[in-house]
Design a protein around this motif. Structure first.
Motif, mmCIF file in Angstrom:
data_model
loop_
_atom_site.group_PDB
_atom_site.id
_atom_site.type_symbol
_atom_site.label_atom_id
_atom_site.label_comp_id
_atom_site.label_asym_id
_atom_site.label_seq_id
_atom_site.Cartn_x
_atom_site.Cartn_y
_atom_site.Cartn_z
ATOM 1 N N HIS A 170 -62.925 45.345 67.812
ATOM 2 C CA HIS A 170 -64.240 45.048 68.383
ATOM 3 C C HIS A 170 -64.017 44.873 69.886
ATOM 4 N N HIS A 190 -58.682 39.109 66.459
ATOM 5 C CA HIS A 190 -60.122 39.212 66.725
ATOM 6 C C HIS A 190 -60.555 37.968 67.482
ATOM 7 N N GLY A 191 -61.882 37.773 67.567
ATOM 8 C CA GLY A 191 -62.410 36.576 68.201
ATOM 9 C C GLY A 191 -63.915 36.610 68.113
ATOM 10 N N GLU A 231 -64.291 41.571 72.086
ATOM 11 C CA GLU A 231 -63.621 40.316 71.713
ATOM 12 C C GLU A 231 -62.458 40.153 72.682
HETATM 13 ZN ZN LIG Z 1 -63.625 41.329 65.452
#
Ligand SMILES: [Zn+2]
Length: 351
Positions: free
Chosen positions: A75, A162-163, A78
């Motif tokens: 993503h 991720h985040g 992120e």
């Molecule tokens: Zn993510």
């Protein structure tokens, strides 16, 4: 003289044996021999839409050991997780490594460049839902396929970072997703504890079909490679504490795997989350949170509200269960059916 010749011969044999244990490893266009850190790209050719080149670094230590893959940027906004791996590439000294580290700091380039959360703007798909991927699919599927072939299949262990995305105010946490293979699950559990985030989601509802793995971590786990997912960072920010937590997590897992010298004491007294209670909006409008990430809430407690575009309150969001706010929507934009918050329901005991 004879003794010296014998010693030289023995040294050569030992040298060849060491080399044999660590032949060159190629990931995409990066080929690293023992002692090298080499950058390159995993090429995703054009198909039904445009192609892409995913940056990759292969750090091949001087001593034999396992291969660990570190991936971020599925993503593309992120940011803390992406920056963590950018920094780790610079901080890791290949000479210290036993084994090999494959680092992919930014899988999904288009959303990073265009600042698009959640999906790849090229095809509108999330780059952590289509594993193992498809060489004949759209860009997200082809990139996922390339990661499966080039990164997952060449690794023994994997960490997917991720985040919180641009619109998510998230507190750091990791996932432990046992597979049913006791030996593998013991290792992945140790990896999560070594990573060091103090909130761990027990994920028992992952796909069991390799052809429908969906997630990168599951894609690796179903291939018998102990893996974890960790998240830190929120709402477009690159806070040092989030970046540091992810860097230290990766380093500690390397220490646990004996790829770096030193110990990695497991996190003490983590909060285990047994279930995620998601809250979705019943209507569209302007969102106002009344809680913050990391707060503990009781079932039924108001966690935010929605107004119409004239400021009149039209809906109240309430916690469906007691637990910790894993993340809450960070921006006023809210559409019907979108996620307002995820509440982590705390397990009564450690799994
Ligand atoms: Zn993510």
């Amino acid at each position: 003289m004879r003794k010296r010749l014998a010693w030289i011969l023995l040294s050569c044999v030992l040298c060849l044996a060491a080399t044999a244990q660590q032949p060159a490893l190629t990931v995409g266009t990066a080929t690293a021999v023992t002692g090298q850190a080499v950058t390159g790209f995993i090429e995703v050719p054009a198909g039904s839409d445009v192609g892409t080149n995913i940056p990759v670094v292969v750090l091949r230590g001087p001593k034999p050991g396992p291969t660990l893959a570190l991936v971020a940027g599925a993503h593309g906004t992120e940011y803390a997780s992406i920056i963590a791996l950018e920094k780790l590439i610079q901080e890791l000294n290949t000479a210290d490594i036993s084994g090999t580290v494959i680092i992919v700091p930014l899988v999904n380039i288009a959303p990073f460049e265009q600042k698009v959360p959640h999906v790849n703007p090229v095809d509108g798909k999330s780059m952590n839902r289509f594993y193992p991927g498809n060489p004949n699919g759209t860009q997200t599927e082809r990139a996922s396929w390339a990661i499966t072939k080039q990164v997952v299949e060449k690794s023994d262990y994997l960490i997917d970072l991720h985040g919180g995305d641009l619109d998510e105010s998230l507190r750091p946490y990791s996932y432990w997703a046992p597979t049913g293979n006791a030996q593998q699950d013991a290792v992945s559990r140790d990896m999560v504890l070594a990573f060091g985030l103090d909130t761990i989601i027990l994920s028992t509802d992952r796909p069991r079909d390799l052809n429908a793995a969906r997630y990168l971590e599951t894609n690796a786990s179903l291939r018998q490679k102990p893996s974890l997912t960790a998240e830190a960072g929120h709402a477009g920010t690159v806070e040092p504490e989030d970046v540091t937590a992810l860097i230290n997590g990766c380093l500690n897992v390397m220490r646990y795997l004996k790829m770096l010298p030193g110990n990695a004491p497991p996190v003490q007294n983590p909060v285990w989350i047994e279930r995620i209670a998601g809250v979705t909006s019943e209507t569209s409008g302007v969102f106002y949170p009344t809680v913050k990430r990391g707060w503990y809430v009781q079932q039924g407690m108001k966690i935010g509200y929605l107004t119409d575009l004239f400021g009149k309150t039209v809906w109240e969001a309430r916690a469906p269960s007691s637990g910790v706010v894993l993340y809450v929507c960070a921006v006023p934009s809210m559409k019907k059916g979108e996620t307002v918050a995820n509440i982590g329901v705390v397990a009564s005991k450690a799994p």
